[in-house]
Scaffold this motif. Structure first.
Motif, short mmCIF file in Angstrom:
data_model
loop_
_atom_site.label_atom_id
_atom_site.label_comp_id
_atom_site.label_asym_id
_atom_site.label_seq_id
_atom_site.Cartn_x
_atom_site.Cartn_y
_atom_site.Cartn_z
N GLN A 266 0.69 7.86 2.29
CA GLN A 266 -0.12 6.41 1.88
C GLN A 266 0.86 5.61 2.12
O GLN A 266 1.53 5.54 1.52
CB GLN A 266 -0.47 6.54 1.09
CG GLN A 266 -1.91 7.65 0.48
CD GLN A 266 -2.02 8.53 -0.56
OE1 GLN A 266 -1.10 8.75 -1.55
NE2 GLN A 266 -3.43 8.03 -0.96
N VAL A 267 0.81 4.35 2.35
CA VAL A 267 2.22 2.89 1.87
C VAL A 267 0.88 1.73 1.92
O VAL A 267 -0.45 1.48 1.78
CB VAL A 267 2.03 2.31 3.89
CG1 VAL A 267 2.71 1.11 3.48
CG2 VAL A 267 2.38 3.80 4.99
N LEU A 268 1.52 2.39 -0.21
CA LEU A 268 1.71 1.27 -0.36
C LEU A 268 1.08 -0.63 -0.55
O LEU A 268 2.09 -0.89 0.40
CB LEU A 268 2.51 0.90 -1.51
CG LEU A 268 2.49 1.58 -2.48
CD1 LEU A 268 3.79 1.96 -3.74
CD2 LEU A 268 1.16 2.07 -3.66
N ASP A 269 0.60 -1.33 -0.61
CA ASP A 269 0.18 -2.68 0.33
C ASP A 269 -0.82 -3.21 -1.02
O ASP A 269 -1.48 -2.85 -1.57
CB ASP A 269 -0.93 -2.01 0.99
CG ASP A 269 -1.27 -3.18 1.81
OD1 ASP A 269 -1.86 -4.47 1.04
OD2 ASP A 269 -1.55 -3.48 3.02
N GLU A 270 -0.11 -3.82 -1.55
CA GLU A 270 -0.32 -5.14 -3.16
C GLU A 270 -1.44 -5.66 -3.04
O GLU A 270 -2.81 -5.32 -4.02
CB GLU A 270 0.59 -6.50 -2.59
CG GLU A 270 0.33 -7.16 -4.16
CD GLU A 270 1.32 -8.03 -4.28
OE1 GLU A 270 1.21 -8.56 -5.66
OE2 GLU A 270 2.33 -8.20 -3.27
#
Length: 402
Positions: A266-270
């Motif tokens: 999972q990649v944090l994405d604003e």
């Protein structure tokens, strides 16, 4: 006579010890009796027995206090539920979070309008609640439940023009405008790197809002009864799966690709909260790093755009645009997953400059990619196809919008 008196004293001592032992049992109802008996029998026993009885009583009292405390807290929580009020649930299906609060009943029944409509696409789920007091004055609350990067929320709460306050021990800010009270409340960690928060604006329709008692009552009741959970009824089971910040799409922790298990992260994405990403390395014919990503759902996304070509992958139809850059090629796709839900996904192949540290070798690899871009487009599209095949897409649950 002397023997009888001695026997009486001994029996009293034995009785005192037995009662003290009973006081050590886990029965709160016996605490008072144990304490009274210990204090009464101290005159008939020596000082060491009296001290022992007092210690036992003290420990029993401590246990009694510890056991009564949760019950007292539960009772206190129950008292927060006000009378003559309406319970309201605000659900955000994107992040599977739900807020509960109360509004006082007014002359007109509270109306609820979801400005995000029935599309669980935008991370902030925005609802407007409207009513009127007995004088026909409009009462309105504009509320958004969402999550964002921890650093982003911290910056929002550092608003120099806002008043720093606490709402039920949550850090918050209050901004008073010409027509409303506006609160931003940090509700704590949603998951690693993200914080849950609520933005709410209480409005009366004109600049006299601060003098409307009913609006102030609405505000106060909301602030006193607000609770939030990410474990409400209907929440999807997240065990062993990665979520793209929404209950509509998930992937297992690992997926199969060319006979090997590939990790899903999972990649944090604003904006989208999360993107799901997977990555592999290849050395034929040049060292490359191949990535595929499911970015986010798109609201009312157009599937007809100039310079985009129609494309079908893993059974999903959509449009695609491919672009060459120095050192990598990128495929952007917009796919129709189900009725009303489109996804942006990416497939990218990079020349692996971590492995090619020699400038001459790196330049030669970049030239080879530019001379035959289709081969490298295909590498990442194959990985993306495997990712979409392993993904589970679902339609919104009707209960989310009730």
């Amino acid at each position: 006579m002397r023997k009888r008196k001695l026997m009486t004293v001994m029996l009293a001592a034995v009785l005192a010890l037995n009662l003290a032992a009973c006081g050590g049992e886990k029965k709160p109802v016996d605490t008072t009796d144990t304490t009274d008996t210990s204090q009464t029998d101290t005159s008939q026993t020596d000082s060491s027995q009296a001290d022992s009885s007092q210690i036992d009583s003290s420990q029993t009292d401590t246990l009694q206090t510890e056991k009564e405390q949760p019950e007292a807290e539960a009772a206190e929580a129950e008292t927060k539920i006000p009378e003559n009020a309406t319970e309201i649930l605000l659900t955000n299906p994107k992040i599977q979070a739900q807020a509960k609060f109360y509004f006082p009943n007014e002359a007109k029944e509270w109306e609820t309008k979801c400005l995000s409509k029935r599309d669980p696409v935008n991370v902030p789920q925005r609802y407007v609640y409207q009513s009127e007091n007995a004088d026909g004055v409009s009462l309105r609350a504009d509320i958004r439940l969402t999550a964002t990067l921890t650093a982003t929320l911290a910056a929002m709460l550092e608003n120099e023009e806002a008043e720093k306050i606490q709402v039920q021990n949550y850090p918050a800010i209050l901004e008073t405008t010409n027509t409303s009270w506006q609160y931003t409340i940090d509700l704590g960690p949603f998951t690693e790197g993200l914080n849950l928060y609520i933005y709410v604006s209480f409005e009366g329709g004109n600049e006299e809002f601060a003098n409307i008692k009913e609006l102030a009552d609405v505000r106060d009741m909301f602030l006193e009864t607000l609770t939030v959970t990410t474990d409400y009824e209907g929440k999807e089971d997240r065990s062993g799966r990665k979520y793209q910040g929404v209950g509509l799409c998930s992937l297992p922790d690992t997926m199969e690709y060319h006979g090997e298990n590939v990790e899903v992260i999972q990649v944090l994405d604003e904006y989208h909260i999360y993107s799901l990403k997977t990555e592999v390395y290849d050395s034929d014919p040049i060292p490359t790093r191949v990535t595929a990503m499911i970015s986010g759902t798109i609201k009312n996304a157009a599937l007809e755009m100039e310079r985009y070509q129609e494309y079908t992958i893993a059974g999903y139809s959509g449009i695609m645009k491919q672009t060459e850059f120095y050192g990598y090629v990128s495929s952007f796709l917009r796919l129709k997953i189900n009725e009303g839900t489109n996804y942006d996904v990416y497939a990218i192949t990079y020349v692996n400059d971590d492995e090619l540290t020699d400038p001459v070798a790196l330049a030669a690899a970049v030239k080879e990619m530019k001379d035959d871009p289709d081969t490298y487009y295909q590498k990442s599209l194959e990985l993306l196809e495997a990712m979409l095949t392993a993904a589970e897409f679902r339609e919104p649950v009707e209960a989310w919008f009730e």
